[in-house]
Design a protein around this motif. Structure first.
Motif, PDB file in Angstrom:
ATOM      1  N   ALA A  22     -66.746  46.519  10.423  1.00 34.60           N
ATOM      2  CA  ALA A  22     -67.242  45.402  11.231  1.00 34.60           C
ATOM      3  C   ALA A  22     -66.132  44.395  11.502  1.00 34.60           C
ATOM      4  O   ALA A  22     -65.995  43.890  12.616  1.00 34.60           O
ATOM      5  CB  ALA A  22     -68.415  44.721  10.524  1.00 34.60           C
ATOM      6  N   THR A  26     -64.622  43.678  15.244  1.00 30.08           N
ATOM      7  CA  THR A  26     -64.734  42.316  15.746  1.00 30.08           C
ATOM      8  C   THR A  26     -63.361  41.746  16.105  1.00 30.08           C
ATOM      9  O   THR A  26     -63.196  41.111  17.145  1.00 30.08           O
ATOM     10  CB  THR A  26     -65.436  41.423  14.715  1.00 30.08           C
ATOM     11  OG1 THR A  26     -66.718  41.995  14.420  1.00 30.08           O
ATOM     12  CG2 THR A  26     -65.631  40.023  15.231  1.00 30.08           C
ATOM     13  N   LEU A  59     -67.034  43.918  20.350  1.00 31.31           N
ATOM     14  CA  LEU A  59     -67.675  42.779  19.686  1.00 31.31           C
ATOM     15  C   LEU A  59     -69.133  43.078  19.349  1.00 31.31           C
ATOM     16  O   LEU A  59     -69.607  42.760  18.258  1.00 31.31           O
ATOM     17  CB  LEU A  59     -67.573  41.529  20.551  1.00 31.31           C
ATOM     18  CG  LEU A  59     -66.223  40.829  20.576  1.00 31.31           C
ATOM     19  CD1 LEU A  59     -66.211  39.746  21.642  1.00 31.31           C
ATOM     20  CD2 LEU A  59     -65.905  40.242  19.221  1.00 31.31           C
ATOM     21  N   GLY A  62     -69.198  45.573  16.466  1.00 33.36           N
ATOM     22  CA  GLY A  62     -68.802  44.984  15.190  1.00 33.36           C
ATOM     23  C   GLY A  62     -69.811  44.006  14.641  1.00 33.36           C
ATOM     24  O   GLY A  62     -70.150  44.051  13.461  1.00 33.36           O
ATOM     25  N   VAL A  63     -70.312  43.131  15.495  1.00 29.27           N
ATOM     26  CA  VAL A  63     -71.213  42.078  15.015  1.00 29.27           C
ATOM     27  C   VAL A  63     -72.637  42.586  14.856  1.00 29.27           C
ATOM     28  O   VAL A  63     -73.258  42.426  13.807  1.00 29.27           O
ATOM     29  CB  VAL A  63     -71.164  40.857  15.959  1.00 29.27           C
ATOM     30  CG1 VAL A  63     -72.198  39.827  15.563  1.00 29.27           C
ATOM     31  CG2 VAL A  63     -69.781  40.240  15.954  1.00 29.27           C
TER      32      VAL A  63
END
Length: 77
Positions: A22, A26, A59, A62-63
């Motif tokens: 993650a 990110t 993003l 990852g988030v």
């Protein structure tokens, strides 16, 4: 007793792998968005749009994909 320790070690390794994945996704997504703005400022619209799309995907992955759905669910659940 050792089976409990092995299970705990495996759970911790999986948690660490999710956190690492993650974080990397990110950071790469944020870097792609930054470079997208740089290319946009220099007039390279196609490259800027491509980097913006890739950054948004990284993003999100990852988030939300790993951070919220996997990592947060494993910590809370």
């Amino acid at each position: 007793m050792t089976a409990l320790n092995a299970d705990l070690l495996i759970e911790f390794a999986v948690l660490l792998a999710y956190a690492l994945a993650a974080g990397i996704l990110t950071a790469l997504g944020a870097a792609a968005e930054y470079f997208s703005l740089q290319y946009l400022g220099s007039g390279e619209l196609v490259v800027a749009l491509w980097l913006a799309a890739m950054g948004a995907i990284m993003l999100y992955a990852g988030v939300v994909g790993i951070g919220y759905r996997k990592l947060f669910a494993q910590i809370v659940g």
